[in-house]
Write an enzyme that holds these catalytic residues in place. Sequence first.
Site, PDB file in Angstrom:
ATOM      1  CB  SER A   1      45.757  36.989  37.863  1.00 30.74           C
ATOM      2  OG  SER A   1      44.530  37.369  37.292  1.00 30.74           O
ATOM      3  CG  HIS A   2      43.220  33.357  42.756  1.00 23.81           C
ATOM      4  ND1 HIS A   2      41.987  33.696  43.269  1.00 23.81           N
ATOM      5  CD2 HIS A   2      43.495  32.142  43.252  1.00 23.81           C
ATOM      6  CE1 HIS A   2      41.554  32.724  44.055  1.00 23.81           C
ATOM      7  NE2 HIS A   2      42.455  31.770  44.069  1.00 23.81           N
TER       8      HIS A   2
END
Lengths: 358, 110
Positions: B67-68
Amino acid sequence: MSWINEFAKGSFSLYSGNTISAFQPLDFFHFYGLWYDLWLERVITAMEKIDAEHKSYTELRDVLPTPSNIRALIQKAIPAYIGSDHSKKELYARYTNFMARMLMEACPEDPFGFTKTPLHKPAELGEIIKNTAWKAATPTEARMIGKLITATGSLVHGLYNDVVTDFAWDAYGPYDNQEMANQKYTLLIRNFPDLQPDLSWPKELEASISNLQIYQLYQDVDWVIGCVGCHTIVKSGNPITGLKYYSIIANGKQLNNEEVNKLIDELGMKAEKIYSEIRKKDFEQLKQMVMLQECYQLKALFDKVGMDWKPTPEMLAAIKNKPLQEGILPQGVMMTDLEEYKKNFHLIDFDQEVLKNS
Amino acid sequence: MPDKLIIKGLAASIGEAEGIAKVFLPGDDAASFPDGAIMVTILTDPTMVMAMMKASAIVSDMGGITSHPAILSREMGIPCVVNTKIGTKLIKDGAKIKVDGAKGEVYELD
């Protein structure tokens, strides 16, 4: 051609490490089914005009996006097909078979990014090691490069959204056992090839540079890259103390640290502003933006054959006032098993209905 | 006395960091994020990048190892724990905490 099982092994990492609810700013995977058939018809027409299905990757590389982006294109075509009325099987088969072949030719060592995303041949790597103006790295500089990747990657997220990211952010490697001055290193290459896209962003929000490459030589750091270049994971070692040499090139010119720090501030602030603009868009505007970004990935192919790469009126009509689809991919679930992933993300369905029936 | 485990999540970026927790959400002003604080958030996005670059660690309610916040923490070499589910509810702004990015654990310090 039987590539789906190998593709599954590479792409599994995308969903064993994330859920589709984390993709922003739209649930893309429940959007493509509304219009992807119409786009793929045009892509196939463009491919036919240059006889792409009978040409090699070497002949076509200038009209294709980065290898990671090609992996993402295949990944998106599968839920797009599932969300469609299933009447265009041949279209999806030709498109995905072509893209898979391009990857197998471009990156024969690991086409679908199971553990790495190689692109360069040994002779090319030798030239890079020999010809790059390497600078010795300290932990401070390793952190500076980390911030540069963070700022640039965030700008890419804004310019291209969460699933076209790979068009403008790729990594190549890890290339182990690269020799320089009788020492062995692991080479990682970061590539940000298009930071000034023709996507109608206000000029003041675009980067001052069009492209950026970062070359890094590590010792005692074991890297894994899962499917797409932005998914670099350290398996062991310390990437801060393990970075030994680096070189940062923007628009073909090597940057000094002062220039790098200015670039970090510029790109970071522009990333924030662009994403703030995205947050202001309503649902209809978001759908149009995502469609434009998706089409942009194959702009070079369309340009080559003299076709307009932008969405057609028919494509725009297909999404106008339409809600997202439902139930194509599982929401909020992190895949833990490869077979479960192949089933729930429809790779088995796609193989049986599309690839084996065409 | 051992540190008190507050919450567990997924180990997303190795390393340990101690600092003051700052609950930071999309739309918050990066200028208000103290240098070296530990960012506690639901999920990072590019509107938070200037604050992320000031953080000594990141803890997020959502996301996985790709994820980011996870990707960018690894790039910056700072610890990160993702998918804590309720970190933003349990961890108080200003609390002194320790993040163990290898174990995916967050501790409260005295």
